[in-house]
Design an enzyme around this catalytic site. Structure first.
Site, short mmCIF file in Angstrom:
data_model
loop_
_atom_site.label_atom_id
_atom_site.label_comp_id
_atom_site.label_asym_id
_atom_site.label_seq_id
_atom_site.Cartn_x
_atom_site.Cartn_y
_atom_site.Cartn_z
N HIS A 25 0.10 -12.10 1.33
CA HIS A 25 -0.64 -11.13 0.53
C HIS A 25 -0.72 -11.59 -0.92
O HIS A 25 0.29 -11.63 -1.63
CB HIS A 25 0.06 -9.76 0.61
CG HIS A 25 -0.83 -8.61 0.26
ND1 HIS A 25 -0.39 -7.30 0.26
CD2 HIS A 25 -2.13 -8.56 -0.11
CE1 HIS A 25 -1.40 -6.50 -0.07
NE2 HIS A 25 -2.46 -7.25 -0.31
N TYR A 47 0.83 -1.20 0.00
CA TYR A 47 0.00 0.00 0.00
C TYR A 47 0.87 1.26 0.00
O TYR A 47 1.40 1.67 1.02
CB TYR A 47 -0.93 0.02 1.22
CG TYR A 47 -1.84 -1.18 1.34
CD1 TYR A 47 -2.26 -1.90 0.21
CD2 TYR A 47 -2.32 -1.58 2.58
CE1 TYR A 47 -3.09 -3.00 0.33
CE2 TYR A 47 -3.18 -2.67 2.71
CZ TYR A 47 -3.55 -3.38 1.58
OH TYR A 47 -4.38 -4.46 1.70
#
Length: 342
Positions: free
Chosen positions: A145, A61
Site C-alpha cells: 500500500h 482505512y
C-alpha cells in the site's frame, strides 16, 4: 441483477477471479465523514445482491474499521464465492499521543496510529492483524500500500515475502497499489507482482499509464485493477461543475472544461460521463476490474447500473478524433485507435 451481468476476469497466471466491478471499502471506514454501521452493512449486502464479488479494504482505512466492518458483513457468506483484497505497509500500533480523531481523513478515534513497515516481519504481522480484524480465514489478494518512499524495502523484502505466501498457496495473488504509475510499472517489470491497483492514472482525463504500467502489464502477462476512475469526483456527474475535485484538489478550470466537452460527446452517443468513466479503463485488455468506493445501498445501485450500461465503441473513436483522449487508447478489441488529429 446477477453476477453474470457484472462479468468476471481472472488475474493473469493466478487462480483469482474478480468481478468486473469491485466494492471499495475505504468509505465504510468513515472516509471524510461518518458512515453509520447499519449503512455500511447494508452497502455490502446491496453489493452482494448486485452480483459484486470482489471487495477491497486496507488497515489504513479508518484505522482498521473498514476491515472490521467488511469482515463482519461477509462472514455469513460462503468463503469460496467472493474475493477479498487487503494491503500491507502500514502497521496499526497504539497511539501514545491521541488527539481524539484521526488526522488522515477518516472520522474515527485515533487510539491507533499508522507505522510504515515493509519488512518481512511487518508484512506477516500486518496480514495476521488483518485476518484477526476481518475474521476471515485467508486473503485472496494482498497489495503493498503506497510504497512510494519505500521502494528498496518493498521490492527486496515485502514483495518476496508475499511471493513466498503465494507460492505456498496462502495468498492467491500479490501486487502493489499506488496513485502513481511509474513505480507500479517497476513492480510489474522487476518483481514477482501479479497485479497492480492503479489509482487515477488511466481515466478519461489521465491516460499516463499508457506510457508505463499498461505496456509493462502487457509485456509481462500481468493484470491491472483500476480505481479512482472518477479522479476524485470530476467525472462522477453527468454535468461537471466548477468547484468539483480532481485528484483531491479543486479542479482547474481547463480540466472542468475538458470534462464538460467529454460529457457532451457522451450525451451525443446516448450515454453519460460517469458510465463512460467506469467503462473506459476496461477497454484495455489488461485491466481486469474497476473498483469504486460505495458508502450506501443507493451508491451501490447507481454504480452497478452505470457499470452495466452499454457504452458504444464509437464513443472512444469520437473522443480520439476530437483530441479529448489520447490517440493510442485501445478500443474494446484491445487495439489502439488510429492517430487521427482533431
Amino acid at each position: 441483477m446477477t453476477h453474470q451481468s457484472i462479468g468476471r476476469r481472472t488475474i493473469s497466471n493466478t487462480p483469482v477471479e474478480l468481478t468486473g466491478l469491485g466494492f471499495g471499502a475505504s468509505v465504510i471506514g468513515n472516509l471524510y465523514r461518518v458512515t453509520p454501521a447499519d449503512d455500511a452493512a447494508a452497502a455490502v449486502e446491496a453489493a452482494w445482491d448486485a452480483g459484486i464479488r470482489y471487495f477491497d479494504t486496507a488497515p489504513h482505512y479508518g484505522l482498521g474499521l473498514s476491515e472490521q466492518r467488511l469482515g463482519a458483513a461477509l462472514r455469513h457468506r460462503p468463503r469460496t464465492e467472493y474475493t477479498v483484497s487487503s494491503k500491507v505497509g502500514r502497521l496499526l500500533v497504539p497511539n501514545e499521543r491521541p488527539r481524539g480523531v484521526d488526522s488522515e481523513g477518516f472520522v474515527v478515534r485515533d487510539d491507533l496510529r499508522r507505522e510504515w513497515d515493509f519488512s518481512r516481519d511487518g508484512v506477516l504481522r500486518s496480514i495476521e492483524d488483518t485476518l484477526h480484524r476481518t475474521g476471515l480465514d485467508r486473503l485472496d489478494v494482498v497489495y503493498l500500500h503506497d510504497p512510494d518512499d519505500h521502494w528498496r524495502q518493498a521490492a527486496d523484502e515485502a514483495l518476496p515475502t508475499l511471493a513466498d505466501l503465494r507460492d505456498q498457496g496462502v495468498i492467491g495473488a500479490i501486487g502493489a497499489g499506488m496513485n502513481q504509475s511509474a513505480m507500479l510499472a517497476r513492480f510489474l517489470r522487476e518483481t514477482a507482482a501479479d497485479v497492480v491497483m492503479l489509482a487515477g492514472r488511466y481515466t478519461l482525463l489521465d491516460q499516463s499509464a499508457l506510457d508505463d504500467v499498461l505496456p509493462a502489464a502487457q509485456e509481462h502477462g500481468k493484470s491491472v485493477v483500476a480505481v479512482g476512475v472518477f479522479n476524485s469526483g470530476l467525472l462522477s456527474r453527468d454535468h461537471p461543475a466548477d468547484g468539483m475535485k480532481y485528484d483531491y484538489r479543486d479542479a482547474p478550470p481547463a480540466l472542468v472544461a475538458r470534462a464538460r466537452a467529454i460529457a457532451d460527446v457522451c450525451t451525443a452517443h446516448g450515454t453519460t460521463l460517469p458510465a463512460a468513466a467506469i467503462a473506459f479503463p476496461r477497454t484495455h485488455p489488461d485491466v481486469v476490474n474497476v473498483t469504486l468506493g460505495m458508502r450506501s445501498p443507493d451508491q451501490v445501485a447507481r454504480n452497478a447500473e452505470l457499470h452495466r450500461r452499454p457504452v458504444p465503441e464509437t464513443l472512444w473513436d469520437d473522443l480520439r478524433v476530437q483530441g479529448l483522449i489520447r490517440s493510442d487508447v485501445p478500443g474494446a478489441t484491445g487495439r489502439a485507435g488510429s492517430a487521427r488529429c482533431p
